[in-house]
Scaffold this active site. Structure first.
Site, PDB file in Angstrom:
ATOM      1  N   LYS A 114       4.521   6.223   8.240  1.00 38.94           N
ATOM      2  CA  LYS A 114       3.995   5.225   9.160  1.00 38.94           C
ATOM      3  C   LYS A 114       5.056   4.808  10.164  1.00 38.94           C
ATOM      4  CE  LYS A 114       0.970   3.333   5.571  1.00 38.94           C
ATOM      5  NZ  LYS A 114       0.619   2.150   4.750  1.00 38.94           N
ATOM      6  N   ASP A 142      -6.066  -6.500  -2.968  1.00 36.37           N
ATOM      7  CA  ASP A 142      -4.620  -6.610  -3.131  1.00 36.37           C
ATOM      8  C   ASP A 142      -4.253  -7.533  -4.293  1.00 36.37           C
ATOM      9  OD1 ASP A 142      -4.107  -4.827  -1.102  1.00 36.37           O
ATOM     10  OD2 ASP A 142      -3.784  -6.353   0.429  1.00 36.37           O
ATOM     11  N   HIS A 162       0.831  -1.201   0.000  1.00 32.41           N
ATOM     12  CA  HIS A 162       0.000   0.000   0.000  1.00 32.41           C
ATOM     13  C   HIS A 162       0.869   1.255   0.000  1.00 32.41           C
ATOM     14  CE1 HIS A 162      -3.129  -2.727   2.175  1.00 32.41           C
ATOM     15  NE2 HIS A 162      -3.211  -2.847   0.860  1.00 32.41           N
ATOM     16  N   TYR A 167      -0.256   1.007  14.074  1.00 37.51           N
ATOM     17  CA  TYR A 167       0.398   1.994  13.221  1.00 37.51           C
ATOM     18  C   TYR A 167       0.069   3.393  13.743  1.00 37.51           C
ATOM     19  CZ  TYR A 167      -1.243  -1.593   9.739  1.00 37.51           C
ATOM     20  OH  TYR A 167      -1.613  -2.722   9.073  1.00 37.51           O
TER      21      TYR A 167
END
Length: 202
Positions: A72, A170, A62, A132
């Site tokens: 992140k 995905d 991603h 995250y």
């Protein structure tokens, strides 16, 4: 804590110092000042996310449009995942390459992934819990993906292919070459310009 830059520029492995005793363990899993020393600017954190995954689940690859994209800071609070950072910045000297960090509830490492980089992980245990901290809220229109099984990228999942579990989104994502050809990828120049802006050099 120890902070080590990975082979992909603008990504770092963070290893905290742990303080165990008869009650359990204490650690600092995020320190804004220490990360600022490494990255060059303070993170403006905007959102916190948690995912829980079965063994074999793959999430990613991603990424988001630059700017602002989404930096992140990722750690595993339960179980273990193999976390990947992939350089998808067109024109980067390490374009198409990746590095990985084992995130687990033993060494309790974290990984920092700058804006414009690709992110993916595979769960190595059941109930692998990943948290995250991110610098921008989720924006579906600016979020994109690359097929994590793309042989050109060649991520080494350490789990047999027939054990991997991917979302339809995905598996339907383009390959790295297709994403590059369509102009979907962030560029090295745009990413560097944005980092300079965040570092007060823009």
């Amino acid at each position: 804590m120890q902070i080590r830059e990975l082979k992909i520029p603008d990504s770092y492995e963070i290893t905290p110092r742990q303080f165990p005793d008869e009650r359990g363990v204490f650690l600092e899993w995020y320190r804004f000042d220490r990360l600022e020393e490494a990255v060059g600017h303070r993170l403006d954190l905007a959102q916190g996310n948690t995912s829980v995954s079965k063994r074999g689940v793959v999430r990613g690859i991603h990424f988001a449009d630059v700017p602002p994209s989404q930096a992140k800071y990722v750690t595993a609070t339960h179980g273990a995942v193999l976390d990947f950072v992939i350089d998808i910045r067109a024109g980067s000297p390490t374009f198409g390459q990746w590095d990985s960090v084992l995130l687990d509830d033993v060494d309790r490492r974290a990984i920092y992934i700058a804006e414009g980089l690709g992110h993916c992980f595979v769960a190595l245990t059941d109930d692998a819990t990943v948290s995250y901290l991110v610098t921008s809220t989720f924006n579906a229109e600016r979020e994109h993906g690359i097929d994590p099984t793309d042989p050109e990228v060649g991520l080494a999942f350490t789990i047999d292919a027939d054990e991997l579990l991917l979302s339809p989104k995905d598996t339907a994502a383009p390959s790295l070459a297709e994403a590059a050809e369509s102009g979907l990828l962030p560029t090295w120049a745009a990413a560097r310009a944005y980092y300079d802006e965040l570092n007060g050099k823009g």
